[in-house]
Design a protein around this motif. Structure first.
Motif, mmCIF file in Angstrom:
data_model
loop_
_atom_site.group_PDB
_atom_site.id
_atom_site.type_symbol
_atom_site.label_atom_id
_atom_site.label_comp_id
_atom_site.label_asym_id
_atom_site.label_seq_id
_atom_site.Cartn_x
_atom_site.Cartn_y
_atom_site.Cartn_z
ATOM 1 N N LEU A 1 32.921 41.889 26.972
ATOM 2 C CA LEU A 1 33.283 42.471 28.269
ATOM 3 C C LEU A 1 32.616 41.736 29.425
ATOM 4 O O LEU A 1 33.210 41.596 30.502
ATOM 5 C CB LEU A 1 32.928 43.955 28.304
ATOM 6 C CG LEU A 1 33.698 44.839 27.318
ATOM 7 C CD1 LEU A 1 33.122 46.246 27.310
ATOM 8 C CD2 LEU A 1 35.182 44.848 27.619
ATOM 9 N N ASP A 2 31.404 41.241 29.214
ATOM 10 C CA ASP A 2 30.693 40.484 30.249
ATOM 11 C C ASP A 2 31.387 39.165 30.580
ATOM 12 O O ASP A 2 31.161 38.595 31.643
ATOM 13 C CB ASP A 2 29.252 40.195 29.822
ATOM 14 C CG ASP A 2 28.371 41.427 29.866
ATOM 15 O OD1 ASP A 2 28.745 42.428 30.531
ATOM 16 O OD2 ASP A 2 27.297 41.404 29.228
ATOM 17 N N PHE B 1 34.602 38.899 30.945
ATOM 18 C CA PHE B 1 35.835 39.211 31.660
ATOM 19 C C PHE B 1 35.619 39.196 33.168
ATOM 20 O O PHE B 1 34.599 39.659 33.664
ATOM 21 C CB PHE B 1 36.343 40.609 31.280
ATOM 22 C CG PHE B 1 36.874 40.732 29.874
ATOM 23 C CD1 PHE B 1 37.007 39.647 29.035
ATOM 24 C CD2 PHE B 1 37.232 41.976 29.395
ATOM 25 C CE1 PHE B 1 37.502 39.787 27.746
ATOM 26 C CE2 PHE B 1 37.731 42.131 28.121
ATOM 27 C CZ PHE B 1 37.870 41.039 27.292
ATOM 28 N N TRP C 1 45.043 42.816 31.283
ATOM 29 C CA TRP C 1 45.157 42.760 29.820
ATOM 30 C C TRP C 1 46.530 43.273 29.411
ATOM 31 O O TRP C 1 46.877 44.417 29.688
ATOM 32 C CB TRP C 1 44.060 43.623 29.212
ATOM 33 C CG TRP C 1 43.961 43.601 27.732
ATOM 34 C CD1 TRP C 1 44.746 44.281 26.837
ATOM 35 C CD2 TRP C 1 43.011 42.885 26.949
ATOM 36 N NE1 TRP C 1 44.336 44.025 25.556
ATOM 37 C CE2 TRP C 1 43.273 43.170 25.597
ATOM 38 C CE3 TRP C 1 41.959 42.038 27.271
ATOM 39 C CZ2 TRP C 1 42.511 42.634 24.568
ATOM 40 C CZ3 TRP C 1 41.215 41.506 26.241
ATOM 41 C CH2 TRP C 1 41.481 41.799 24.902
ATOM 42 N N PRO D 1 37.569 45.484 32.839
ATOM 43 C CA PRO D 1 36.887 45.534 31.541
ATOM 44 C C PRO D 1 36.734 46.950 30.988
ATOM 45 O O PRO D 1 36.870 47.146 29.773
ATOM 46 C CB PRO D 1 35.524 44.911 31.826
ATOM 47 C CG PRO D 1 35.719 44.066 33.040
ATOM 48 C CD PRO D 1 36.786 44.756 33.842
ATOM 49 N N GLU D 2 36.469 47.935 31.839
ATOM 50 C CA GLU D 2 36.263 49.301 31.361
ATOM 51 C C GLU D 2 37.537 49.852 30.722
ATOM 52 O O GLU D 2 37.491 50.507 29.682
ATOM 53 C CB GLU D 2 35.794 50.223 32.490
ATOM 54 C CG GLU D 2 34.444 49.848 33.074
ATOM 55 C CD GLU D 2 34.509 48.695 34.083
ATOM 56 O OE1 GLU D 2 35.602 48.382 34.611
ATOM 57 O OE2 GLU D 2 33.457 48.077 34.331
ATOM 58 N N LYS E 1 35.533 32.854 34.017
ATOM 59 C CA LYS E 1 35.688 34.213 33.495
ATOM 60 C C LYS E 1 37.098 34.346 32.927
ATOM 61 O O LYS E 1 38.051 33.735 33.426
ATOM 62 C CB LYS E 1 35.489 35.275 34.589
ATOM 63 C CG LYS E 1 34.074 35.373 35.114
ATOM 64 C CD LYS E 1 33.202 36.120 34.132
ATOM 65 C CE LYS E 1 31.848 36.453 34.708
ATOM 66 N NZ LYS E 1 31.009 37.177 33.767
#
Length: 135
Positions: free
Chosen positions: A23-24, A26, A32, A50-51, A113
């Motif tokens: 996730l870091d 992204f 997505w 990401p969440e 990223k």
């Protein structure tokens, strides 16, 4: 870092179970695109941030699969894109059947990223695997 190396690092973190590490990697605004018809995905399969990806996709994998793995056959880089061809393997818990399904990922990289993900997967093979007949 080359885009392909960034993707390799992400796949390694995923294989190691380091979801926070993935996730870091992204972009905060990652888009997505989960494959239409993918088991357990509701709605249109498009998630932002990401969440949302963690909640709607990554955190659900252990609930629906045993021994889920991504087998990378090939990684290719073209400009800001990285393409992965390979397979998803594991056991679909609902049936208890093992599967090996074709999978393609297309990643877009922006400012080192991962900013966009598009997936194409043989979802029918995941939920109803068929054993190959001997030739």
């Amino acid at each position: 870092m080359k885009n392909i190396d960034l993707a390799k690092t992400g796949y390694k973190k995923f294989a190691d179970g380091d979801i926070e590490g993935v996730l870091d990697m992204f972009d905060p605004n990652i888009e997505w695109h989960e494959c239409q018809g993918f088991p357990f995905i509701e709605g249109n399969g498009v998630f932002k941030g990401p969440e949302a990806v963690a909640k709607e996709v990554l955190n659900l994998i252990p609930e629906y699969y045993e021994n889920f793995n991504i087998e990378i056959e090939e990684l290719m880089e073209c400009d800001d894109r990285v393409i992965m061809t390979g397979y998803y393997t594991g056991t679909w818990k609902a049936t208890g059947k093992k599967f090996k399904a074709n999978a393609v990922h297309v990643w877009t990289v922006k400012s080192e990223k991962l900013s966009r993900f598009f997936q194409a997967v043989d979802t029918a093979t995941i939920v109803n695997p068929v054993k190959a007949k001997a030739m």
